[in-house]
Scaffold this motif. Structure first.
Motif, mmCIF file in Angstrom:
data_model
loop_
_atom_site.group_PDB
_atom_site.id
_atom_site.type_symbol
_atom_site.label_atom_id
_atom_site.label_comp_id
_atom_site.label_asym_id
_atom_site.label_seq_id
_atom_site.Cartn_x
_atom_site.Cartn_y
_atom_site.Cartn_z
ATOM 1 N N LEU A 18 0.900 -1.377 -0.174
ATOM 2 C CA LEU A 18 0.011 -0.128 0.026
ATOM 3 C C LEU A 18 0.912 1.339 0.051
ATOM 4 O O LEU A 18 0.611 2.228 -0.838
ATOM 5 N N LEU A 19 1.900 1.361 0.853
ATOM 6 C CA LEU A 19 2.801 2.361 0.687
ATOM 7 C C LEU A 19 3.393 2.512 -0.518
ATOM 8 O O LEU A 19 3.512 3.752 -1.047
ATOM 9 N N PHE A 20 3.901 1.721 -1.400
ATOM 10 C CA PHE A 20 4.395 1.892 -2.592
ATOM 11 C C PHE A 20 3.244 2.453 -3.705
ATOM 12 O O PHE A 20 3.634 3.255 -4.487
ATOM 13 N N ILE A 21 1.809 1.931 -3.537
ATOM 14 C CA ILE A 21 0.845 2.532 -4.369
ATOM 15 C C ILE A 21 0.719 3.921 -3.958
ATOM 16 O O ILE A 21 0.597 4.659 -5.019
ATOM 17 N N VAL A 22 0.757 4.263 -2.679
ATOM 18 C CA VAL A 22 0.296 5.677 -2.328
ATOM 19 C C VAL A 22 1.544 6.573 -2.733
ATOM 20 O O VAL A 22 1.395 7.642 -3.353
ATOM 21 N N GLN A 23 2.618 6.303 -2.310
ATOM 22 C CA GLN A 23 3.959 7.166 -2.454
ATOM 23 C C GLN A 23 4.671 6.502 -3.856
ATOM 24 O O GLN A 23 5.718 5.541 -3.230
ATOM 25 N N ARG A 24 4.569 6.877 -4.813
ATOM 26 C CA ARG A 24 5.121 6.295 -6.009
ATOM 27 C C ARG A 24 6.720 6.775 -6.103
ATOM 28 O O ARG A 24 7.425 6.037 -6.496
ATOM 29 N N GLU A 25 6.872 7.876 -5.587
ATOM 30 C CA GLU A 25 8.149 8.310 -5.513
ATOM 31 C C GLU A 25 9.117 7.581 -4.573
ATOM 32 O O GLU A 25 10.332 7.149 -4.830
ATOM 33 N N PHE A 26 8.405 6.933 -3.458
ATOM 34 C CA PHE A 26 9.324 5.999 -2.668
ATOM 35 C C PHE A 26 9.720 4.598 -3.405
ATOM 36 O O PHE A 26 10.716 4.049 -3.290
ATOM 37 N N ALA A 27 8.778 4.326 -4.165
ATOM 38 C CA ALA A 27 9.133 3.072 -4.901
ATOM 39 C C ALA A 27 10.016 3.162 -6.122
ATOM 40 O O ALA A 27 10.903 2.490 -6.410
ATOM 41 N N ALA A 28 10.002 4.497 -6.575
ATOM 42 C CA ALA A 28 11.021 5.001 -7.578
ATOM 43 C C ALA A 28 12.535 5.051 -7.074
ATOM 44 O O ALA A 28 13.311 4.550 -7.718
ATOM 45 N N ALA A 29 12.448 5.550 -5.902
ATOM 46 C CA ALA A 29 13.741 5.704 -5.017
ATOM 47 C C ALA A 29 14.490 4.375 -4.876
ATOM 48 O O ALA A 29 15.785 4.297 -4.986
ATOM 49 N N LEU A 30 13.678 3.406 -4.605
ATOM 50 C CA LEU A 30 14.360 2.012 -4.395
ATOM 51 C C LEU A 30 14.272 1.113 -5.641
ATOM 52 O O LEU A 30 13.578 1.137 -6.421
ATOM 53 N N SER A 31 15.685 0.665 -5.800
ATOM 54 C CA SER A 31 15.582 -0.349 -6.711
ATOM 55 C C SER A 31 15.348 -1.730 -6.551
ATOM 56 O O SER A 31 15.911 -2.398 -5.911
ATOM 57 N N LEU A 32 14.011 -1.981 -6.707
ATOM 58 C CA LEU A 32 13.269 -3.156 -6.314
ATOM 59 C C LEU A 32 13.310 -4.346 -7.235
ATOM 60 O O LEU A 32 12.849 -5.680 -6.888
ATOM 61 N N GLU A 33 13.871 -4.211 -8.363
ATOM 62 C CA GLU A 33 13.940 -5.400 -9.302
ATOM 63 C C GLU A 33 14.718 -6.841 -8.678
ATOM 64 O O GLU A 33 14.181 -7.549 -8.307
ATOM 65 N N TRP A 34 15.739 -6.546 -8.040
ATOM 66 C CA TRP A 34 16.622 -7.583 -7.301
ATOM 67 C C TRP A 34 15.939 -7.841 -5.846
ATOM 68 O O TRP A 34 15.908 -8.825 -5.584
ATOM 69 N N THR A 35 15.727 -6.698 -5.223
ATOM 70 C CA THR A 35 15.258 -6.752 -3.808
ATOM 71 C C THR A 35 13.696 -7.491 -3.814
ATOM 72 O O THR A 35 13.469 -8.382 -2.839
ATOM 73 N N LEU A 36 12.934 -7.080 -4.851
ATOM 74 C CA LEU A 36 11.433 -7.839 -4.721
ATOM 75 C C LEU A 36 11.729 -9.232 -4.979
ATOM 76 O O LEU A 36 11.002 -10.079 -4.583
ATOM 77 N N VAL A 37 12.487 -9.385 -6.100
ATOM 78 C CA VAL A 37 12.621 -10.909 -6.433
ATOM 79 C C VAL A 37 13.143 -11.903 -5.233
ATOM 80 O O VAL A 37 12.705 -12.917 -4.700
ATOM 81 N N LEU A 38 14.052 -11.128 -4.572
ATOM 82 C CA LEU A 38 14.562 -11.635 -3.218
ATOM 83 C C LEU A 38 13.531 -11.777 -2.089
ATOM 84 O O LEU A 38 13.520 -13.017 -1.434
ATOM 85 N N LEU A 39 12.769 -10.847 -2.003
ATOM 86 C CA LEU A 39 11.837 -11.042 -0.896
ATOM 87 C C LEU A 39 10.860 -12.086 -1.129
ATOM 88 O O LEU A 39 10.347 -12.683 -0.282
ATOM 89 N N ILE A 40 10.292 -12.128 -2.296
ATOM 90 C CA ILE A 40 9.357 -12.985 -2.909
ATOM 91 C C ILE A 40 9.852 -14.696 -2.662
ATOM 92 O O ILE A 40 9.189 -15.284 -2.024
ATOM 93 N N ALA A 41 11.340 -14.679 -2.919
ATOM 94 C CA ALA A 41 11.621 -15.795 -2.896
ATOM 95 C C ALA A 41 11.954 -16.257 -1.550
ATOM 96 O O ALA A 41 11.675 -17.343 -1.064
ATOM 97 N N ALA A 42 12.373 -15.098 -0.608
ATOM 98 C CA ALA A 42 12.426 -15.565 0.864
ATOM 99 C C ALA A 42 11.131 -16.082 1.428
ATOM 100 O O ALA A 42 10.788 -16.631 2.232
ATOM 101 N N MET A 43 10.087 -15.154 1.118
ATOM 102 C CA MET A 43 8.679 -15.455 1.515
ATOM 103 C C MET A 43 8.329 -16.998 1.212
ATOM 104 O O MET A 43 7.626 -17.695 2.091
ATOM 105 N N ALA A 44 8.532 -17.279 -0.074
ATOM 106 C CA ALA A 44 8.249 -18.513 -0.559
ATOM 107 C C ALA A 44 8.818 -19.876 0.101
ATOM 108 O O ALA A 44 8.296 -20.878 0.406
ATOM 109 N N GLY A 45 10.031 -19.738 0.353
ATOM 110 C CA GLY A 45 10.869 -20.584 1.104
ATOM 111 C C GLY A 45 10.392 -20.585 2.629
ATOM 112 O O GLY A 45 10.241 -21.744 3.133
ATOM 113 N N ILE A 46 9.985 -19.335 3.109
ATOM 114 C CA ILE A 46 9.375 -19.651 4.743
ATOM 115 C C ILE A 46 8.274 -20.281 4.669
ATOM 116 O O ILE A 46 8.081 -21.360 5.199
#
Length: 187
Positions: A18-46
């Motif tokens: 929700l924070l990324f949806i509301v504050q698009r600038e915050f999402a643009a500031a973070l490079s989420l390509e690698w971080t997002l994939v890593l986060l989803i993989a970690a959640m799937a592993g857990i």
């Protein structure tokens, strides 16, 4: 992991989304390509570890299958005759009764065949069987008649042909003689 912890992780993931949806600038500031994939993989592993751990503590229950459906066995012609023949081999009262039943059945068949092949009446066919005039086979004539005597030579052949069951051998010869009559030929 229990349900409470997975609920907290799920709530945090929803809030970040929700924070990324509301504050698009915050999402643009973070490079989420690698971080997002890593986060989803970690959640799937857990989640996978949680399911494995839950399954380790589950008691196993086996189901029992019933017996397969048995095939219906239809009676075939002659089954009762085979059973009666098996009973006829003994010397008991039951064996004598079985032998008499088999003789009657073969005599009925012979009567029907004689009526069909010669065109005579049923009583005439019965008289031919009683006199032994229905076949040239002396053993078959003796088997169905009370008045026909079996000579020594035929008795010896019958005994040597089937030493264990003289009745069975005579029955077989009589059935063959009846079968020969159905083809129009004498045995």
């Amino acid at each position: 992991m229990n349900v409470r912890l997975s609920g907290i992780i799920g709530a945090i993931a929803v809030l970040i989304g929700l924070l990324f949806i509301v504050q698009r600038e915050f999402a643009a500031a973070l490079s989420l390509e690698w971080t997002l994939v890593l986060l989803i993989a970690a959640m799937a592993g857990i989640q996978a570890l949680r399911f494995v751990q839950d399954r380790r503590h589950t008691t196993l229950e086996a189901t029992e299958t019933g017996d397969p459906e048995r095939r219906y066995e239809a009676p075939t012609p002659g089954d009762d005759a085979d059973e009666t023949l098996g009973l006829a081999s003994g010397w008991s009262r039951r064996g004598r009764r079985s032998r008499a039943q088999l003789r009657e059945r073969v005599a009925e068949a012979a009567t029907a065949v004689i009526v069909d092949t010669t065109g005579c009446s049923r009583t005439e066919a019965i008289q031919r069987i009683r006199r032994g005039e229905w076949t040239d086979d002396p053993i078959a004539a003796w088997f169905l008649s009370d008045s026909v005597e079996l000579g020594r030579r035929e008795r010896l052949r019958l005994l040597l042909g089937s030493p264990l069951s003289r009745f069975g051998a005579a029955l077989d010869r009589t059935v063959r003689a009846v079968e020969a009559r159905t083809g129009g030929e004498e045995p």
